[in-house]
Scaffold this active site. Structure first.
Site, PDB file in Angstrom:
ATOM      1  N   GLY A  76       3.373 -14.863   6.867  1.00 32.74           N
ATOM      2  CA  GLY A  76       2.682 -14.493   8.089  1.00 32.74           C
ATOM      3  C   GLY A  76       3.629 -14.167   9.232  1.00 32.74           C
ATOM      4  O   GLY A  76       4.830 -14.458   9.181  1.00 32.74           O
ATOM      5  N   ARG A  87       0.811  -1.225   0.000  1.00 31.25           N
ATOM      6  CA  ARG A  87       0.000   0.000   0.000  1.00 31.25           C
ATOM      7  C   ARG A  87       0.842   1.273   0.000  1.00 31.25           C
ATOM      8  O   ARG A  87       0.331   2.347  -0.301  1.00 31.25           O
ATOM      9  CB  ARG A  87      -0.944  -0.014   1.207  1.00 31.25           C
ATOM     10  CG  ARG A  87      -2.065  -1.057   1.085  1.00 31.25           C
ATOM     11  CD  ARG A  87      -2.806  -1.229   2.397  1.00 31.25           C
ATOM     12  NE  ARG A  87      -3.358   0.021   2.878  1.00 31.25           N
ATOM     13  CZ  ARG A  87      -3.852   0.187   4.110  1.00 31.25           C
ATOM     14  NH1 ARG A  87      -3.846  -0.821   4.972  1.00 31.25           N
ATOM     15  NH2 ARG A  87      -4.344   1.352   4.480  1.00 31.25           N
TER      16      ARG A  87
END
Length: 456
Positions: A78, A15
């Protein structure tokens, strides 16, 4: 009690839409991951491992001065997988491991200390730093039992409708008993919506063993992560407000803190006044009783007491006491300005030493020079330091007077107590006590305009 830290810094940061690793984006002039490292060290934790992945070499280069260790996460599978990649760092250790994220730069040392104290006092096997917020959208939720004990953490995408109503969120920051952490990491699975190994599942594993899990709520500001440019600007605003408040509490006047930009490592003496639009960066030290009028930039420099600066740039240099700089002066790296010096408007100093009480008032360039005390430079003086191949040195003695529009062609020496006539181009040494004149003799040709028919 032994404490160590793992800082997760391997994420892609999609992002951010940047070629720079997310954790290397700066808040108040310092990379986010370095802010986290520095705060952890201030909390008396010296043994630190940074888990790197995307842009690993860039992150290592940016953090090399911090004396940390590194673990590599080849694939981002993760947070649980990231900590598992630090297994070698944790091997054979006993005590407490704290885990932080390299994109959460607003955590403060007293919060880290409080978390460790809470963890140790409660004899927890894990402690979660949490926050209670109005809008928990996107965050993992802290699910507690009826007695208030932590039951589990569940990621937002895996929440039921009832769990989505919970307002206590996970910060992604933890304390763990090292042995219990290592043992639990080996039991992780990726049976979830994301197909990732969640560090949060360690909490449930420990809970199922009957271990006690602590959760310490803190202000959301402390745990706020940065995942976008908008959030980066929000973190910048919070950090800038903290920095400016500390300086004002220490006796510095900021006319408008909202438009004053001061780096984390800057030190400023009392009774200094800073006007709007100033940008002060790096390891800058500013003395007492200085005045910084609007719109200057100072980086990695030392400014002594009683200095006045107006709309100027000072980089990697030292400015002595009782100096005035500007407006519109440019002091370039490796310059040393003596005491009681005047550096005036549109003056550029490059890698030079300027002696005490010397005046360089306007429209002058001095590069690769050593200038003595109590000299005076007339308007338009240029030290011609570059011959097209190398930069050459100019030496100017004490009490020298350099007339307007003088060129000093390096390498050249001007001795003490000399005068140079305006408009001269000096290429040879000027002896002490001499007047140097190096210009063509004026010739007036009478009637020339009329003879050429140029009269209007």
């Amino acid at each position: 009690m032994y404490n160590c830290a793992i800082i997760l810094a391997a994420g892609k940061g999609k992002r951010m839409k940047s070629s720079i690793p997310k954790v290397l984006h700066r808040v108040c002039g310092t990379e986010m991951v370095n802010i986290v490292i520095d705060v952890v060290k201030k909390a008396q934790i010296e043994d630190i491992d940074v888990v790197i992945g995307r842009g690993a070499e860039q992150v290592k280069e940016a953090t090399k001065s911090r004396n940390v260790k590194y673990s590599f996460q080849n694939k981002q599978l993760g947070t649980g997988h990231a900590v598992l990649c630090a297994s070698d760092f944790l091997k054979d250790k006993e005590g407490t491991a704290v885990i932080f994220t390299g994109d959460s730069p607003l955590i403060e040392e007293d919060v880290i200390e409080d978390m460790l104290n809470f963890h140790n006092k409660g004899r927890y096997k894990a402690t979660i730093l949490t926050s209670i917020v109005k809008d928990p959208n996107g965050y993992g939720r802290i699910i507690r039992e009826k007695n208030g004990e932590v039951l589990k953490i569940i990621e937002h995408k895996d929440c039921s409708l009832e769990e989505l109503k919970v307002n206590e969120i996970n910060s992604g920051m933890y304390c763990f008993d090292i042995k219990e952490l290592v043992e639990s990491l080996n039991k992780l699975h990726n049976n979830n919506v994301q197909g990732e190994y969640y560090l949060t599942d360690v909490i449930e594993i420990l809970k199922n063993k009957g271990e006690r899990i602590g959760a310490l709520p803190v202000s959301f500001e402390e745990i706020m992560g940065v995942n976008s440019r908008v959030q980066l600007s929000e973190a910048e605003k919070v950090m800038r407000n903290r920095i400016n408040n500390v300086h004002m509490e220490n006796g510095i006047t900021l006319i408008d803190p909202n438009t004053t930009y001061i780096g984390l490592d800057v030190r400023i003496g009392k009774d200094t006044i800073i006007y709007p639009g100033n940008v002060i960066q790096g390891n800058t030290v500013i003395g007492e009783n200085c005045i910084l009028y609007p719109n200057s930039r100072i980086k990695d420099s030392v400014i002594e007491n009683n200095v006045t600066i107006q709309s100027s740039v000072i980089l990697e240099s030292k400015v002595g006491e009782n100096v005035t700089v500007g407006p519109f002066a440019y002091i370039r790296p490796e310059s040393v300005i003596g005491n009681s010096v005047r550096i005036g408007d549109f003056v550029e100093i490059k890698k030079s030493i300027i002696g005490d009480k010397t005046k360089v008032s306007h429209l002058t360039y001095i590069g690769d020079a050593e200038v003595g005390n109590e000299c005076n430079f007339g308007c338009g003086t240029v030290v011609v330091n570059y011959d097209g191949k190398v930069k050459n040195k100019t030496l100017i003695g004490d009490n020298s007077f350099i007339g307007c529009n003088t060129n000093l062609v390096s390498p050249v020496k001007v001795n003490n107590n000399t005068y140079i006539a305006a408009g001269s181009t000096i290429t040879d040494e000027v002896p002490e006590g001499s007047l140097a004149i190096a210009r063509a003799k004026q010739v007036n040709k009478k009637g020339w305009v009329y003879k050429k028919g140029l009269r209007k």
